[in-house]
Scaffold this motif. Structure first.
Motif, mmCIF file in Angstrom:
data_model
loop_
_atom_site.group_PDB
_atom_site.id
_atom_site.type_symbol
_atom_site.label_atom_id
_atom_site.label_comp_id
_atom_site.label_asym_id
_atom_site.label_seq_id
_atom_site.Cartn_x
_atom_site.Cartn_y
_atom_site.Cartn_z
ATOM 1 N N PHE A 25 11.957 4.579 14.206
ATOM 2 C CA PHE A 25 11.281 5.193 13.071
ATOM 3 C C PHE A 25 10.204 4.266 12.504
ATOM 4 C CE2 PHE A 25 10.829 5.760 8.485
ATOM 5 C CZ PHE A 25 10.431 7.093 8.430
ATOM 6 N N ASP A 26 10.481 2.972 12.429
ATOM 7 C CA ASP A 26 9.514 2.035 11.853
ATOM 8 C C ASP A 26 8.193 2.029 12.618
ATOM 9 O OD1 ASP A 26 11.119 1.204 9.745
ATOM 10 O OD2 ASP A 26 12.003 -0.461 10.876
ATOM 11 N N LEU A 27 8.254 2.241 13.933
ATOM 12 C CA LEU A 27 7.028 2.283 14.733
ATOM 13 C C LEU A 27 6.203 3.512 14.396
ATOM 14 C CD1 LEU A 27 5.444 0.992 17.166
ATOM 15 C CD2 LEU A 27 6.680 2.627 18.606
ATOM 16 N N LEU A 28 6.851 4.673 14.366
ATOM 17 C CA LEU A 28 6.112 5.911 14.080
ATOM 18 C C LEU A 28 5.677 5.994 12.635
ATOM 19 C CD1 LEU A 28 5.297 7.985 16.172
ATOM 20 C CD2 LEU A 28 7.200 6.586 16.922
ATOM 21 N N LYS A 29 6.474 5.438 11.735
ATOM 22 C CA LYS A 29 6.066 5.362 10.332
ATOM 23 C C LYS A 29 4.721 4.648 10.215
ATOM 24 C CE LYS A 29 7.238 2.493 6.312
ATOM 25 N NZ LYS A 29 8.228 1.532 5.765
ATOM 26 N N ARG A 30 4.586 3.529 10.895
ATOM 27 C CA ARG A 30 3.346 2.753 10.817
ATOM 28 C C ARG A 30 2.169 3.527 11.394
ATOM 29 N NH1 ARG A 30 3.149 -3.530 12.497
ATOM 30 N NH2 ARG A 30 4.907 -3.418 11.038
ATOM 31 N N ILE A 31 2.377 4.169 12.530
ATOM 32 C CA ILE A 31 1.302 4.930 13.167
ATOM 33 C C ILE A 31 0.857 6.093 12.294
ATOM 34 C CG2 ILE A 31 0.838 6.478 15.114
ATOM 35 C CD1 ILE A 31 2.525 4.526 16.834
ATOM 36 N N VAL A 32 1.827 6.821 11.743
ATOM 37 C CA VAL A 32 1.508 7.958 10.871
ATOM 38 C C VAL A 32 0.743 7.501 9.632
ATOM 39 C CG1 VAL A 32 2.556 9.659 9.310
ATOM 40 C CG2 VAL A 32 3.354 9.468 11.681
ATOM 41 N N LEU A 33 1.221 6.442 8.989
ATOM 42 C CA LEU A 33 0.570 5.964 7.770
ATOM 43 C C LEU A 33 -0.785 5.321 8.045
ATOM 44 C CD1 LEU A 33 3.606 4.480 5.807
ATOM 45 C CD2 LEU A 33 2.427 6.640 5.403
ATOM 46 N N ALA A 34 -0.957 4.746 9.223
ATOM 47 C CA ALA A 34 -2.212 4.080 9.551
ATOM 48 C C ALA A 34 -3.334 5.060 9.828
ATOM 49 C CB ALA A 34 -2.030 3.176 10.769
ATOM 50 N N SER A 35 -3.028 6.172 10.491
ATOM 51 C CA SER A 35 -4.101 6.978 11.073
ATOM 52 C C SER A 35 -4.117 8.440 10.638
ATOM 53 C CB SER A 35 -4.010 6.908 12.604
ATOM 54 O OG SER A 35 -2.733 7.308 13.058
ATOM 55 N N THR A 36 -3.380 8.778 9.588
ATOM 56 C CA THR A 36 -3.430 10.135 9.037
ATOM 57 C C THR A 36 -3.350 10.085 7.524
ATOM 58 O OG1 THR A 36 -1.018 10.493 9.065
ATOM 59 C CG2 THR A 36 -2.232 11.046 11.072
ATOM 60 N N THR B 78 11.064 11.654 16.558
ATOM 61 C CA THR B 78 10.833 10.593 15.579
ATOM 62 C C THR B 78 9.460 10.762 14.940
ATOM 63 O OG1 THR B 78 12.239 9.093 16.856
ATOM 64 C CG2 THR B 78 10.795 8.099 15.219
ATOM 65 N N THR B 79 8.473 11.167 15.736
ATOM 66 C CA THR B 79 7.133 11.433 15.191
ATOM 67 C C THR B 79 7.196 12.488 14.098
ATOM 68 O OG1 THR B 79 6.245 11.022 17.404
ATOM 69 C CG2 THR B 79 4.752 11.995 15.787
ATOM 70 N N GLY B 80 7.919 13.561 14.377
ATOM 71 C CA GLY B 80 8.005 14.661 13.421
ATOM 72 C C GLY B 80 8.713 14.273 12.141
ATOM 73 N N ILE B 81 9.753 13.468 12.253
ATOM 74 C CA ILE B 81 10.482 13.025 11.063
ATOM 75 C C ILE B 81 9.587 12.142 10.198
ATOM 76 C CG2 ILE B 81 12.420 11.605 10.279
ATOM 77 C CD1 ILE B 81 13.924 12.676 12.792
ATOM 78 N N ALA B 82 8.853 11.212 10.833
ATOM 79 C CA ALA B 82 7.930 10.375 10.074
ATOM 80 C C ALA B 82 6.835 11.223 9.434
ATOM 81 C CB ALA B 82 7.319 9.311 10.987
ATOM 82 N N ALA B 83 6.308 12.190 10.176
ATOM 83 C CA ALA B 83 5.273 13.070 9.635
ATOM 84 C C ALA B 83 5.799 13.834 8.420
ATOM 85 C CB ALA B 83 4.807 14.041 10.717
ATOM 86 N N TYR B 84 6.969 14.418 8.549
ATOM 87 C CA TYR B 84 7.547 15.216 7.471
ATOM 88 C C TYR B 84 7.837 14.372 6.232
ATOM 89 C CZ TYR B 84 10.951 18.191 5.039
ATOM 90 O OH TYR B 84 11.611 18.920 4.092
ATOM 91 N N LEU B 85 8.433 13.201 6.433
ATOM 92 C CA LEU B 85 8.821 12.374 5.298
ATOM 93 C C LEU B 85 7.614 11.843 4.524
ATOM 94 C CD1 LEU B 85 11.811 10.302 6.726
ATOM 95 C CD2 LEU B 85 11.880 12.310 5.259
ATOM 96 N N TYR B 86 6.472 11.763 5.190
ATOM 97 C CA TYR B 86 5.271 11.253 4.514
ATOM 98 C C TYR B 86 4.237 12.338 4.247
ATOM 99 C CZ TYR B 86 7.307 6.686 5.038
ATOM 100 O OH TYR B 86 8.159 5.620 4.943
ATOM 101 N N GLY B 87 4.682 13.590 4.224
ATOM 102 C CA GLY B 87 3.840 14.673 3.730
ATOM 103 C C GLY B 87 2.797 15.187 4.695
ATOM 104 N N ARG B 88 2.998 14.975 5.983
ATOM 105 C CA ARG B 88 2.112 15.537 6.999
ATOM 106 C C ARG B 88 2.753 16.783 7.616
ATOM 107 N NH1 ARG B 88 1.178 10.521 4.713
ATOM 108 N NH2 ARG B 88 -0.530 9.395 5.736
ATOM 109 N N ASN B 89 1.948 17.571 8.327
ATOM 110 C CA ASN B 89 2.450 18.723 9.064
ATOM 111 C C ASN B 89 2.652 18.331 10.528
ATOM 112 O OD1 ASN B 89 2.261 20.767 6.878
ATOM 113 N ND2 ASN B 89 0.077 20.291 7.022
#
Length: 273
Positions: A203-214, A229-240
């Motif tokens: 999760f920590d890897l995808l969290k960083r990618i999601v927050l860095a580039s979206t 894991t990508t989807g969970i990080a996206a959802y938790l940080y308000g992305r679709n």
């Protein structure tokens, strides 16, 4: 418009049980902000590796069997081409892999006219040992980050990457620019509560990618979603999010993982980022 019905759908989170080319080719052109892809490494060959101190087969599934270098490359060429069509002009793509796949993916990105931004070395401090003692211990994967258009203006949340709190990474120094070597452990046991995917990312890897580039509200697609894991990080940080996979068992695992976080009370602290 995607004609096929989702395998699972909640607000901001969709899963499709299909070949990624089927879904990508039916999506509107220029509609996606970011793609994260962890495609098959075509590594399943009957050999063995070390997992939790035990010798286990490398075979992950029929989806990971090699069809030969030419066919493997053609596969990467086609799905990356489909990704380029759906990305917005300022959109970007991340691809994760080992030396078994990442060089083919990099060449396929070049052929499809992507513009490289970075290659990231994801260092795994807790990597499994090498059983044969005939090679260096494999302790990293490579992440390629590229944007669709050379003249585009991709999203990069520089200040957050530089000054954010990244306690999971022993190499990140407070107040300094984030570099291209990331020290992040493999998935925690709590990330495997409902089972695991054989190439599951932390999760920590995808969290960083999601927050860095979206940004919040952006659409992220994972064409090989696995345990999402990508989807969970996206959802938790308000992305679709749209996730696609051919394996029903991993979509079912994705649903269990997602529903663990669906209660909005669990998101209050996370959504402050």
């Amino acid at each position: 418009m995607i004609i096929q019905q989702p395998y699972y759908e909640k607000t901001g989170f969709k899963l499709y049980h299909a070949d990624c080319l089927e879904i990508l080719t039916s999506m509107p052109e220029n509609s996606v902000d970011m793609i994260f892809a962890d495609p098959p490494y075509f590594l399943s060959s009957g050999t063995f590796t070390c997992q939790n101190g035990k010798m286990v087969s490398v075979k992950k599934g029929d989806w990971d069997l090699s069809n030969g270098a030419r066919d493997n490359f053609e596969f990467h060429l086609q799905w990356i081409k489909a990704c380029r069509r759906v990305l917005k002009q300022n959109g970007s793509i991340w691809i994760s892999g080992t030396y078994h796949s990442i060089y083919q993916c990099g060449f396929a990105l070049e052929i499809n006219n992507f513009h490289f931004l970075n290659d990231i070395a994801w260092f795994k401090p807790n990597a499994s040992p090498n059983l044969s003692c005939r090679f260096f211990t494999a302790s990293h994967e490579t992440l390629l980050w590229a944007r669709k258009d050379k003249k585009g203006k991709h999203t990069f949340n520089y200040e957050l990457m530089k000054n954010g709190n990244w306690p999971e990474d022993q190499l990140k120094k407070a107040g300094l620019q984030m570099r291209t070597v990331w020290s992040i452990n493999t998935p925690k046991p709590t990330e495997k509560t409902f089972g695991k995917h054989p190439t599951q990312k932390p999760f920590d890897l995808l969290k960083r990618i999601v927050l860095a580039s979206t940004n919040k509200g952006d659409l992220i697609v994972d064409p090989f979603t696995g345990s999402s894991t990508t989807g969970i990080a996206a959802y938790l940080y308000g992305r679709n999010f749209i996730g696609i996979d051919t394996e029903k068992q991993y979509l079912d695992l994705s649903i269990k993982r997602f529903e663990e976080f669906e209660d909005m009370d669990n998101l209050k602290l996370i959504n402050k980022c």
